[in-house]
Design a protein around this motif. Sequence first.
Motif, PDB file in Angstrom:
ATOM      1  N   ALA A  40       0.804  -1.222   0.000  1.00 55.64           N
ATOM      2  CA  ALA A  40       0.000   0.000   0.000  1.00 55.64           C
ATOM      3  C   ALA A  40       0.840   1.276   0.000  1.00 55.64           C
ATOM      4  CB  ALA A  40      -0.963  -0.003   1.181  1.00 55.64           C
ATOM      5  N   HIS A  41       1.860   1.314   0.813  1.00 51.54           N
ATOM      6  CA  HIS A  41       2.671   2.526   0.940  1.00 51.54           C
ATOM      7  C   HIS A  41       4.156   2.242   0.679  1.00 51.54           C
ATOM      8  CE1 HIS A  41      -0.841   4.503   2.524  1.00 51.54           C
ATOM      9  NE2 HIS A  41      -0.983   3.532   3.410  1.00 51.54           N
ATOM     10  N   VAL A  44       6.402   5.245  -0.747  1.00 53.57           N
ATOM     11  CA  VAL A  44       6.709   6.285   0.240  1.00 53.57           C
ATOM     12  C   VAL A  44       7.667   5.741   1.300  1.00 53.57           C
ATOM     13  CG1 VAL A  44       5.721   7.724   2.074  1.00 53.57           C
ATOM     14  CG2 VAL A  44       4.545   7.504  -0.114  1.00 53.57           C
ATOM     15  N   LEU A  45       7.399   4.540   1.786  1.00 58.93           N
ATOM     16  CA  LEU A  45       8.257   3.961   2.825  1.00 58.93           C
ATOM     17  C   LEU A  45       9.669   3.712   2.305  1.00 58.93           C
ATOM     18  CD1 LEU A  45       5.718   1.506   4.477  1.00 58.93           C
ATOM     19  CD2 LEU A  45       6.616   3.647   5.433  1.00 58.93           C
TER      20      LEU A  45
END
Length: 122
Positions: A40-41, A44-45
């Motif tokens: 999901a992220h 960004v992570l």
Amino acid sequence: MHRLILYCIALVWLANGLLCKVLALVPRHEAIVARILGPAHAGVLTRLIGLSEIGMALWVVSQIQRRWCALAQIGLILSMNLLEAWLAPDLLLWGHANAVFAALFCLLIYWHTFTAARLSPR
């Protein structure tokens, strides 16, 4: 020689953080993050991890709290490689052999900080 090793250690963090993660030149890194932390992220992570690695490079070069810096590096390298080997071995460049390179890098950091530093004139 002491400074050269210091800059080489910092360069490893900088290259992995900036090139592989922040600039996403090695998509495998984001795939590993997606596998471990979820897709999901992952983008960004991955970039946040990359910025943290750039921060580590700056900490290494600054030589502030050298021993704590070395211990933090060793802890991060070992924990990252353990997680990757356990949860995403098929995505690693050298598979389980990555652990060998990680261990050698940890030994270099340990030697440079705790042994060679005492031998090197300032």
